[in-house]
Design an enzyme around this catalytic site. Structure first.
Site, mmCIF file in Angstrom:
data_model
loop_
_atom_site.group_PDB
_atom_site.id
_atom_site.type_symbol
_atom_site.label_atom_id
_atom_site.label_comp_id
_atom_site.label_asym_id
_atom_site.label_seq_id
_atom_site.Cartn_x
_atom_site.Cartn_y
_atom_site.Cartn_z
ATOM 1 N N GLY A 47 0.765 -1.247 0.000
ATOM 2 C CA GLY A 47 0.000 0.000 0.000
ATOM 3 C C GLY A 47 0.793 1.293 0.000
ATOM 4 O O GLY A 47 0.329 2.303 -0.515
ATOM 5 N N GLU A 102 4.002 4.167 6.086
ATOM 6 C CA GLU A 102 2.784 3.347 5.975
ATOM 7 C C GLU A 102 1.703 4.098 5.206
ATOM 8 O O GLU A 102 1.646 5.328 5.239
ATOM 9 C CB GLU A 102 2.259 3.037 7.380
ATOM 10 C CG GLU A 102 2.408 1.591 7.820
ATOM 11 C CD GLU A 102 1.557 0.582 7.059
ATOM 12 O OE1 GLU A 102 1.287 0.758 5.857
ATOM 13 O OE2 GLU A 102 1.159 -0.409 7.688
ATOM 14 N N ASP A 103 0.849 3.361 4.547
ATOM 15 C CA ASP A 103 -0.280 3.985 3.873
ATOM 16 C C ASP A 103 -1.338 4.426 4.885
ATOM 17 O O ASP A 103 -1.798 5.551 4.879
ATOM 18 C CB ASP A 103 -0.888 3.042 2.814
ATOM 19 C CG ASP A 103 -1.197 1.641 3.348
ATOM 20 O OD1 ASP A 103 -0.946 1.359 4.541
ATOM 21 O OD2 ASP A 103 -1.685 0.816 2.557
ATOM 22 N N ASP A 106 -4.821 1.686 11.022
ATOM 23 C CA ASP A 106 -6.208 1.389 11.358
ATOM 24 C C ASP A 106 -6.258 0.942 12.827
ATOM 25 O O ASP A 106 -6.215 1.765 13.719
ATOM 26 C CB ASP A 106 -6.689 0.316 10.374
ATOM 27 C CG ASP A 106 -8.172 0.026 10.449
ATOM 28 O OD1 ASP A 106 -8.910 0.823 11.023
ATOM 29 O OD2 ASP A 106 -8.591 -1.013 9.916
ATOM 30 N N LYS A 134 -6.590 6.405 10.831
ATOM 31 C CA LYS A 134 -7.980 6.157 11.243
ATOM 32 C C LYS A 134 -7.979 6.045 12.758
ATOM 33 O O LYS A 134 -8.090 4.960 13.330
ATOM 34 C CB LYS A 134 -8.452 4.814 10.648
ATOM 35 C CG LYS A 134 -9.206 4.934 9.358
ATOM 36 C CD LYS A 134 -9.962 3.650 9.085
ATOM 37 C CE LYS A 134 -9.517 3.036 7.788
ATOM 38 N NZ LYS A 134 -10.178 1.739 7.513
ATOM 39 N N PHE A 155 -13.749 2.376 5.212
ATOM 40 C CA PHE A 155 -12.789 1.655 4.375
ATOM 41 C C PHE A 155 -12.517 2.487 3.129
ATOM 42 O O PHE A 155 -13.448 2.893 2.426
ATOM 43 C CB PHE A 155 -13.303 0.267 4.011
ATOM 44 C CG PHE A 155 -12.182 -0.624 3.550
ATOM 45 C CD1 PHE A 155 -11.363 -1.270 4.473
ATOM 46 C CD2 PHE A 155 -11.907 -0.783 2.196
ATOM 47 C CE1 PHE A 155 -10.306 -2.056 4.060
ATOM 48 C CE2 PHE A 155 -10.846 -1.579 1.781
ATOM 49 C CZ PHE A 155 -10.048 -2.214 2.707
ATOM 50 N N VAL A 156 -11.256 2.758 2.877
ATOM 51 C CA VAL A 156 -10.895 3.648 1.771
ATOM 52 C C VAL A 156 -9.974 2.962 0.767
ATOM 53 O O VAL A 156 -9.287 1.990 1.100
ATOM 54 C CB VAL A 156 -10.214 4.938 2.294
ATOM 55 C CG1 VAL A 156 -11.174 5.763 3.125
ATOM 56 C CG2 VAL A 156 -8.953 4.620 3.079
ATOM 57 N N ASP A 162 -5.859 -0.497 -1.454
ATOM 58 C CA ASP A 162 -6.699 -1.381 -2.265
ATOM 59 C C ASP A 162 -7.889 -1.928 -1.504
ATOM 60 O O ASP A 162 -7.957 -1.882 -0.280
ATOM 61 C CB ASP A 162 -5.873 -2.587 -2.728
ATOM 62 C CG ASP A 162 -5.588 -3.545 -1.569
ATOM 63 O OD1 ASP A 162 -5.056 -3.085 -0.543
ATOM 64 O OD2 ASP A 162 -5.946 -4.737 -1.673
ATOM 65 N N ARG A 168 -5.958 0.651 -6.451
ATOM 66 C CA ARG A 168 -4.720 1.286 -5.974
ATOM 67 C C ARG A 168 -4.318 2.457 -6.859
ATOM 68 O O ARG A 168 -3.606 3.357 -6.441
ATOM 69 C CB ARG A 168 -3.556 0.281 -5.984
ATOM 70 C CG ARG A 168 -3.680 -0.850 -4.982
ATOM 71 C CD ARG A 168 -2.354 -1.598 -4.916
ATOM 72 N NE ARG A 168 -2.472 -2.897 -4.268
ATOM 73 C CZ ARG A 168 -2.351 -3.099 -2.962
ATOM 74 N NH1 ARG A 168 -2.126 -2.084 -2.159
ATOM 75 N NH2 ARG A 168 -2.457 -4.313 -2.455
HETATM 76 P P1 IMP Z 1 -4.170 -2.290 11.124
HETATM 77 O O1 IMP Z 1 -3.258 -3.391 11.549
HETATM 78 O O2 IMP Z 1 -5.598 -2.552 11.533
HETATM 79 O O3 IMP Z 1 -3.707 -0.929 11.573
HETATM 80 O O4 IMP Z 1 -4.252 -2.319 9.557
HETATM 81 C C1 IMP Z 1 -3.278 -1.770 8.771
HETATM 82 C C2 IMP Z 1 -3.300 -2.335 7.383
HETATM 83 O O5 IMP Z 1 -4.615 -2.746 6.977
HETATM 84 C C3 IMP Z 1 -2.864 -1.274 6.415
HETATM 85 O O6 IMP Z 1 -1.485 -1.346 6.188
HETATM 86 C C4 IMP Z 1 -3.695 -1.581 5.190
HETATM 87 O O7 IMP Z 1 -3.003 -2.497 4.384
HETATM 88 C C5 IMP Z 1 -4.929 -2.255 5.706
HETATM 89 N N1 IMP Z 1 -6.040 -1.302 5.800
HETATM 90 C C6 IMP Z 1 -6.587 -0.792 6.928
HETATM 91 N N2 IMP Z 1 -7.594 0.036 6.650
HETATM 92 C C7 IMP Z 1 -7.678 0.088 5.306
HETATM 93 C C8 IMP Z 1 -8.529 0.803 4.378
HETATM 94 O O8 IMP Z 1 -9.425 1.590 4.747
HETATM 95 N N3 IMP Z 1 -8.308 0.577 3.056
HETATM 96 C C9 IMP Z 1 -7.349 -0.258 2.605
HETATM 97 N N4 IMP Z 1 -6.529 -0.939 3.417
HETATM 98 C C10 IMP Z 1 -6.696 -0.763 4.756
HETATM 99 MG MG MG Z 2 -1.013 -2.311 4.011
#
Ligand code: IMP
Ligand code: MG
Length: 179
Positions: A47, A102-103, A106, A134, A155-156, A162, A168
């Site tokens: 991402g 990081e993209d 979450d 987020k 969710f974006v 993606d 993407r």
């Molecule tokens: P986390 O471990 O819940 O913080 O998730 C992080 C990873 O989940 C990111 O690096 C993304 O790859 C994916 N992710 C989380 N939210 C989104 C979203 O809204 N769109 C796309 N990918 C997401």
């Molecule tokens: Mg990711």
């Protein structure tokens, strides 16, 4: 817009122009904070590759890049917190100033795992630059030194992000309809 896009792509949360302007500022801040430190930017695949490419071109000091590819087990759209490194760094980060790029953050679980793993390798410093935060979705606390935009718990897709490997390529960040 294709029919598929019309059914799937909702509100634009961050426009191409907003991203462009914000990335210039982030690049400037990093350039000031890391002067004479030759930071290593670690892009989290897949991402972060679009963001990293733009960010790096707005950094005016010497810097290097490397990539880390991770996957999270569980549902495609929700992080399980169980993370696996698919492709590790090529660079020895011991004694280096590392910035994880990081993209999106979450729940924070993916990043938390990455930071713990990299910390064990004894970098001189370890910080994070995330395009999207987020905040409301956080389950694990992680400290983010640089953030592009704080967005709601939606969710974006786009600008590298993606939904099941699609979208993407969009130059903006948009919410997904009927995920
Ligand atoms: P986390 O471990 O819940 O913080 O998730 C992080 C990873 O989940 C990111 O690096 C993304 O790859 C994916 N992710 C989380 N939210 C989104 C979203 O809204 N769109 C796309 N990918 C997401
Ligand atoms: Mg990711």
């Amino acid at each position: 817009m294709s029919k598929e896009a019309k059914n799937k792509i909702g509100e634009i949360l961050v426009t191409r122009e907003q991203i462009r302007k914000r990335v210039i500022v982030l690049g400037k801040n990093i350039s000031q904070d890391y002067k004479d430190k030759n930071p290593l930017l670690v892009g989290i695949l897949r991402g972060a590759f679009v963001f990293l490419a733009d960010l790096m071109r707005n950094i005016t000091i010497p810097c290097e890049i490397d990539f880390l590819s991770v996957t999270s087990y569980g549902l495609a759209s929700e992080s399980s917190g169980i993370v696996r490194i698919v492709q590790d760094l090529n660079t020895n980060i011991k004694g280096r100033h590392v910035i994880v790029v990081e993209d999106i953050v979450d729940s924070g679980q993916t990043l938390n795992y990455i930071l713990n793993t990299l910390q064990q390798r004894k970098p001189k410093s370890l910080n994070v630059c995330a395009l999207l935060d987020k905040k409301e979705a956080r389950k694990t606390e992680v400290s983010l030194k640089y953030v592009g935009f704080t967005i709601p718990k939606k969710f974006v897709v786009g600008y590298g992000l993606d939904c099941a490997e699609k979208w993407r390529h969009l130059p903006y960040v948009a919410a997904v309809l009927n995920k």
